[in-house]
Design an enzyme around this catalytic site. Structure first.
Site, short mmCIF file in Angstrom:
data_model
loop_
_atom_site.label_atom_id
_atom_site.label_comp_id
_atom_site.label_asym_id
_atom_site.label_seq_id
_atom_site.Cartn_x
_atom_site.Cartn_y
_atom_site.Cartn_z
CG ASP A 1 -21.53 24.45 -67.07
OD1 ASP A 1 -21.25 24.72 -65.89
OD2 ASP A 1 -20.85 23.67 -67.77
CG ASN B 1 -9.98 26.17 -64.82
OD1 ASN B 1 -9.57 27.25 -65.18
ND2 ASN B 1 -11.16 26.02 -64.24
CG ASP C 1 -17.94 26.25 -65.64
OD1 ASP C 1 -18.14 25.74 -64.52
OD2 ASP C 1 -18.02 25.59 -66.68
#
Length: 309
Positions: A183, A191, A228
């Protein structure tokens, strides 16, 4: 299944050879072909050393093995297989023996031959099929169904099916299998600060940090688990070696300069590792141990690998 039972079995199913190019009986436990009947031969033959994947020009069991699914779920499965410019329809039918064990009846038909038979297809239809490039279309259809559009890694659908197959094969053959869950650290911040478009640019590039450290010529594979998060499956790999792979990948990610529309960005990632038979039970338990390792890595400061057994 002994010789007499095999022969008697195929006497009952001899009619299948009229409709299929190859009819064979397979033991999924050791990937061995027990009996083979081909249409160009008058009689079938007993086989003791032939591996079921050899006919597909492979050195390892098929990643999309439907016979394993058929034996496990006791249901019929079908697939399209393309080998050496030929396209085959393969059906796998589970057959339960008297002792309760399962072998699989595989029925193989070469689809390429069908379009050559004028008595089955008119000329305009054969020409249309050839102009469309059926083999290419089948390949593209399979790719679109199993690949993540953004990263071009395998998708969640592929992961759900493939990991079950690999786990069952590992338990049947008494072999190890490991899973790494990775991850990206603080990806939400990226983002939020740069925008989702930049986040997508990073996700597109991150696969290059993975592929260098997996055995591409063997059975390893990578899938985008969601967002992700990524799953790396390492069949025939123990927990210790899986941890080594995970650490190398995290180092590669931390050293990589992600080129985006907002400039170069560096980031880190965390990983959890689980392994069978260290983790007993099922695929769900293996993934749970891997996920718990990832959660612990995040809580202990990120940019690290945690393995749970």
């Amino acid at each position: 299944m002994d010789v007499l039972k095999i022969c008697n079995f195929f006497e009952d199913y001899q009619v299948l050879a009229r409709y299929y190019d190859t009819v064979r009986l397979v033991s999924v436990k050791d990937n061995q072909v027990l009996y083979l009947q081909e249409t160009h031969k008058a009689e079938g033959e007993l086989l003791k050393q032939e591996s079921c994947f050899c006919c597909w020009d492979k050195d390892e069991p098929c990643s999309n093995c439907i016979s394993l699914n058929a034996a496990k779920q006791k249901e019929k499965f079908m697939k399209i297989e393309c080998v050496a410019n030929k396209t085959f329809l393969v059906e796998a039918v589970p057959v339960e023996q008297e002792d309760g064990s399962i072998v699989v009846l595989e029925l193989v038909k070469e689809l390429c031959q069908l379009k050559l038979k004028e008595d089955l297809f008119p000329a305009w239809l054969r020409n249309k099929a050839e102009s469309l490039g059926i083999k290419k279309a089948l390949f593209e259809l399979n790719e679109s169904a199993t690949r993540d559009a953004l990263t071009n890694l395998f998708n969640r659908r592929y992961m759900d099916e493939r990991i079950q197959q690999d786990f069952e094969l590992a338990t049947l053959q008494d072999r190890e299998i490991s899973v790494v869950m990775i991850d990206i650290d603080h990806f939400k911040r990226i983002n939020d600060f740069y925008g989702h478009a930049v986040g997508d640019e990073i996700l597109k590039q991150i696969s290059s940090c993975f592929v260098e450290y997996i055995r591409q010529d063997k059975l390893d594979w990578i899938a985008r688990y969601g967002g992700d998060e990524f799953i790396i499956c390492l069949p025939q790999c123990n927990l210790q070696n899986a941890v080594i792979v995970a650490k190398r990948i995290l180092l590669s990610i931390s050293n990589f300069k992600f080129q985006t529309s907002c400039g170069s960005i560096r980031l880190t990632a965390s990983a959890g590792v689980g392994s069978y038979p260290s983790t007993k039970g099922s695929v769900a338990e293996l993934l749970k141990a891997t996920d718990e390792g990832l959660y612990k890595a995040k809580n202990e400061g990120r940019n690290k690998v945690v393995a749970l057994s």
